[in-house]
Design a protein around this motif. Structure first.
Motif, short mmCIF file in Angstrom:
data_model
loop_
_atom_site.label_atom_id
_atom_site.label_comp_id
_atom_site.label_asym_id
_atom_site.label_seq_id
_atom_site.Cartn_x
_atom_site.Cartn_y
_atom_site.Cartn_z
N PHE A 155 -19.04 25.17 -88.40
CA PHE A 155 -18.65 23.79 -88.57
C PHE A 155 -18.90 23.04 -87.28
N SER A 156 -19.76 22.05 -87.34
CA SER A 156 -20.12 21.30 -86.13
C SER A 156 -19.49 19.93 -86.09
N SER A 157 -18.60 19.64 -87.02
CA SER A 157 -18.09 18.27 -87.12
C SER A 157 -17.17 17.89 -85.98
N VAL A 158 -16.55 18.86 -85.32
CA VAL A 158 -15.70 18.50 -84.19
C VAL A 158 -16.36 18.81 -82.86
N HIS A 159 -17.59 19.28 -82.89
CA HIS A 159 -18.29 19.52 -81.64
C HIS A 159 -18.77 18.20 -81.07
N THR A 160 -18.73 18.08 -79.78
CA THR A 160 -19.09 16.83 -79.13
C THR A 160 -20.59 16.62 -79.17
N ASP A 161 -21.00 15.45 -79.64
CA ASP A 161 -22.41 15.10 -79.59
C ASP A 161 -22.80 14.81 -78.16
N PRO A 162 -24.03 15.17 -77.76
CA PRO A 162 -24.45 14.92 -76.38
C PRO A 162 -24.58 13.45 -76.06
N MET A 163 -24.78 12.59 -77.06
CA MET A 163 -24.95 11.17 -76.82
C MET A 163 -23.59 10.51 -76.67
N THR A 164 -23.50 9.55 -75.76
CA THR A 164 -22.24 8.86 -75.52
C THR A 164 -22.09 7.63 -76.40
N SER A 165 -23.14 7.24 -77.11
CA SER A 165 -23.08 6.06 -77.96
C SER A 165 -23.94 6.27 -79.19
N ASP A 166 -23.45 5.80 -80.32
CA ASP A 166 -24.21 5.85 -81.57
C ASP A 166 -24.66 4.46 -81.98
N VAL A 167 -24.71 3.54 -81.02
CA VAL A 167 -25.11 2.16 -81.28
C VAL A 167 -26.16 1.76 -80.25
N ILE A 168 -27.21 1.09 -80.72
CA ILE A 168 -28.24 0.56 -79.82
C ILE A 168 -27.88 -0.90 -79.54
N ALA A 169 -27.49 -1.18 -78.30
CA ALA A 169 -27.05 -2.53 -77.95
C ALA A 169 -27.43 -2.83 -76.51
N LEU A 523 -27.23 4.78 -84.90
CA LEU A 523 -27.95 6.04 -84.81
C LEU A 523 -27.29 7.09 -85.71
N ILE A 524 -28.12 7.85 -86.42
CA ILE A 524 -27.62 8.89 -87.32
C ILE A 524 -28.36 10.19 -87.04
N ARG A 525 -27.83 11.28 -87.55
CA ARG A 525 -28.42 12.60 -87.31
C ARG A 525 -29.78 12.71 -88.00
N SER A 526 -30.74 13.24 -87.25
CA SER A 526 -32.09 13.40 -87.79
C SER A 526 -32.20 14.71 -88.58
N GLU A 527 -33.37 14.94 -89.13
CA GLU A 527 -33.59 16.16 -89.92
C GLU A 527 -33.52 17.41 -89.06
N THR A 528 -33.82 17.26 -87.77
CA THR A 528 -33.80 18.41 -86.85
C THR A 528 -32.56 18.42 -85.95
N TYR A 529 -31.52 17.74 -86.36
CA TYR A 529 -30.34 17.60 -85.49
C TYR A 529 -29.71 18.94 -85.14
N LEU A 530 -29.69 19.88 -86.06
CA LEU A 530 -29.05 21.17 -85.80
C LEU A 530 -29.79 21.97 -84.74
N GLN A 531 -31.09 21.67 -84.54
CA GLN A 531 -31.86 22.38 -83.53
C GLN A 531 -31.86 21.67 -82.18
N GLN A 533 -30.19 18.29 -81.59
CA GLN A 533 -29.20 17.21 -81.49
C GLN A 533 -29.85 15.82 -81.37
N HIS A 534 -30.98 15.66 -82.01
CA HIS A 534 -31.70 14.39 -81.94
C HIS A 534 -31.19 13.43 -83.01
#
Length: 731
Positions: A155-169, A523-531, A533-534
């Motif tokens: 389960f990766s839902s509580v793992h911290t994403d490497p990106m600090t923002s999910d918004v392009i601004a 920004l949303i998880r790409s098809e290769t996110y599990l490999q 984190q893009h």
């Protein structure tokens, strides 16, 4: 505290927080071991795996973890978190850690353990509210239970994403100088990057790097004791006026006059202070000026007005160093108008130099050793924690001196507290054990001056939501655009057409209106996110936003989509195949406000497997997948920092009530269920009419089959006004 890599368990000392029959809180130091989904409690460190715990509890998918923040109990500071059963809120366990990092580690591990028990889509499962679960309270152990092996990486839902923002601004800041090793930035408004003159009360930010962990800097900045004078050259005296909750309090700071221009009278500040810790170890501390009846302006001081300000402390270099951002926008209350711009800018920049003083403080206490000299961050952290303990110990000594003047009837109780031995864990309900416990040696090293008044100690504690609303009702914030929702006048409404009470305005020129946001902003998880984190820009939404409600009532309003006369029921009466997804954000108080967003799609549910699993799944699965990306596109810095731009799993932080109808699913998000969320929302509400709020909703993808992710819908809310909320008629 630590996590064993061999058997994937977490263990360490925590404090059981209990209340006696008079409502006074006390603590018990116990050793906890979280192994797989079993939480075991011991009096001492277990000597073998076969040793039976004195208490144990099962962590399953019904368990929620709430961060209660920072709290002082018997002059000891704890970072509190509460575990409770979603199907029975009275079944809960309150624990305390000595540092925010320890508390954050336990919260994360407990959330992971709960998610291991989440049902997988496709399985025949029953919602936790309909199952008979073992009581969550720690029960006596008659034998150590053996659990099957669990994949902790599933389960990766509580793992911290490497990106600090999910918004392009775009950044609202532009650099205008560098002084004493600090970069200085000015806030640009409406796309202005230096072409316009300075405002009367400019928002300025200083950025520097400090050779210390973010936790140590946070503890130092939060302290109001004598040790603050070692780095804060503006500071004279400080105290906590009122403790609102674990993340919010009212503080009073007196500034000395030595650093101010000649002839300028001394200033003081009465501030509402809010703090939180991000998943990546970043600490955010926010301030703004308030009025409080218990702290009136004093003779000899001019009360300045802090419009917004605070610190953002982010770890870098594997946690060995931290980037410190310090922002201020202050009205210094000059009486001569010609002094406004030049002096305000000069004094604010001078005050921001505290970041450089903070940097030199840690350099001196580390013996001028650069962070790179340490082989790991552990040594740095140990030394800095020792520094913080010494600072707090100094504060305790000052508290002890003032407490000598208390009534002599308290002395026997103090003596007993120091000499009596603690009872067993089984006898927690014994009256003698409730009042007297032998403190650990470390207990006297981490006291703080933040003592509740004797009157507060004698009063039974209100519930978190009720206490917060009561205290918030007594505050009036001294800033333009502040709205007190508790005192907003009620507007009568003869009828309510659900889904159409908030006006749509695609041009974004009308206040108190809605439209949709550009999906490519998020920004949303790409098809290769599990490999790798893009993440990628979203290129559209699955659903279309068709309406919004801005409502108020004297109680919580649920299942708006199921009420007659609304947009959802009108489509249902026509017999079409449209499906509605409604997000109902509920803000509690003496007047409850509801912001309901309506999304519709006519695509068959079978064509979207992940959405179908979400709609037909149970509450535990939904809570582990529903995600929100927030963004304040227009508004004050303090609000932007409070809300952030990072995606979050709403169901892991807030209570969500789900209502399933023939052609809809409604999510009732209860903001009042979280201390952190209440603090953020109360701050946002104060600036509500000056904000443009954007949000995106999606179901999180955790497997290759569920990626790439897709947005369910977006929204843009323009300058909402509490006075324009529509009253809901009885039905």
């Amino acid at each position: 505290m630590g996590i064993s890599q061999e058997d994937r368990k977490m263990e360490g000392w925590l404090y059981l927080i209990r209340s006696n029959r008079l409502g006074l809180q006390f603590s018990r130091k116990r050793y906890f071991v979280l192994e797989e989904n079993s939480l075991n409690c011991y009096k001492n460190i277990p000597t073998s795996r076969e040793q039976d715990p004195i208490r144990s509890a099962l962590i399953d998918s019904c368990i929620r973890v709430t961060d209660n923040g920072r709290e002082s109990i018997n002059r000891s500071v704890f970072f509190i978190f509460t575990l409770y059963n979603a199907s029975n809120h009275n079944d809960q366990l309150k624990l305390g850690a000595r540092s925010p990092e320890e508390a954050a580690g336990w919260i994360r591990s407990l959330m992971e353990a709960a998610l291991k028990e989440c049902p997988i889509k496709g399985e025949n499962v029953v919602a936790c509210s309909k199952r008979r679960w073992q009581s969550f309270r720690l029960s006596r152990s008659k034998g150590r239970s053996r659990m099957h092996s669990i994949d902790w990486t599933a389960f990766s839902s509580v793992h911290t994403d490497p990106m600090t923002s999910d918004v392009i601004a775009p950044s609202p800041w532009t650099i205008f100088g560098c002084k004493n090793g600090l970069r200085l930035f000015k806030e640009s408004k409406d796309g202005d990057f230096g072409g316009k003159p300075w405002d009367d009360h400019p928002a300025i930010m200083a950025v520097g790097v400090v050779d210390a962990t973010s936790e140590a800097i946070f503890q130092t900045v939060m302290s109001l004791g004598p040790s603050r004078s070692e780095w804060d050259f503006c500071f004279s005296q400080g105290r906590v006026v009122e403790h609102l909750d674990g993340h919010t309090d009212i503080i009073h700071k007196k500034l000395n006059g030595e650093w101010l221009p000649w002839g300028m009278r001394r200033r003081d500040l009465l501030l509402r202070r809010y703090w939180r810790r991000e998943d990546d170890g970043t600490y955010v501390i926010l301030y703004h000026s308030v009025f409080h009846q218990r702290c009136q302006p004093e003779r000899g001081y001019v009360r300045a007005c802090l419009k917004s300000g605070g610190y953002v402390i982010s770890p870098v270099n594997q946690g060995k160093q931290s980037v410190v951002k310090h922002m201020l926008a202050i009205d210094w209350k000059f009486w001569k108008s010609y002094l406004f711009t030049s002096s305000a800018k000069y004094i604010t920049i001078r005050m921001l130099a505290r970041v450089a003083a903070l940097r030199e403080l840690f350099r001196a206490k580390l013996g001028n050793c650069p962070a790179s000299d340490f082989s790991s961050g552990e040594l740095t952290r140990e030394r800095l924690q020792k520094i913080v303990k010494e600072d707090i110990k100094e504060e305790v000594q000052s508290v002890g001196e003032t407490s000598m003047s208390l009534d002599s009837t308290e002395e026997p109780q103090k003596y007993l507290m120091r000499t009596s031995t603690g009872g067993s864990f089984i006898q927690l309900n014994d009256p003698a054990d409730e009042f007297f416990d032998f403190p650990d040696e470390s207990d006297y090293e981490e006291h703080e001056t933040m003592r509740p008044s004797s009157e507060e100690q004698r009063q039974p504690k209100l519930s978190a939501a009720a206490g917060f609303v009561k205290r918030l009702h007594d505050l009036a914030v001294q800033k333009r655009g502040y709205v007190d929702l508790q005192e907003a006048s009620l507007l009568d409404s003869a009828s309510c057409s659900y889904g159409a009470t908030l006006r749509k305005d695609p041009s974004c020129s009308v206040g108190c209106s809605w439209t949709t946001s550009d999906p490519s902003t998020f920004l949303i998880r790409s098809e290769t996110y599990l490999q790798n984190q893009h993440k990628i820009k979203a290129n559209g939404t699955l659903m279309k936003m068709v309406g919004a409600d801005w409502l108020k009532s004297d109680k919580r309003e649920d299942d708006l989509a199921g009420r007659p006369g609304g947009i959802v029921q009108k489509y249902a009466a026509q017999g079409g195949n449209e499906f509605f997804f409604i997000v109902n954000i509920q803000v509690p108080g003496s007047t409850t406000y509801s912001l309901a967003l309506y999304y519709m799609m006519d695509t068959p549910m079978e064509n979207v497997p992940l959405l179908r699993s979400f709609v037909e799944g149970d509450d535990a699965f939904r809570n582990s997948r529903f995600k929100l990306i927030p963004y304040i596109s227009t508004g004050s810095w303090i609000v932007k920092q409070s809300v952030g731009k990072k995606a979050c799993l709403v169901g892991q932080a807030l209570e969500i009530n789900y209502f399933r109808g023939k052609n809809y699913l409604e999510l009732g998000v209860d903001i009042g269920s979280s201390t952190v969320a209440r603090g953020v929302v109360s701050l946002v509400l104060g600036y509500l009419t000056n904000l443009v709020i954007e949000m995106a909703f999606l179901v999180q993808g955790n497997t290759e089959e569920e990626l790439p992710e897709f947005l369910l819908g977006t929204c843009r809310l323009n300058h909402l006004d509490a006075a324009k909320a529509v009253s809901i008629p009885p039905w």
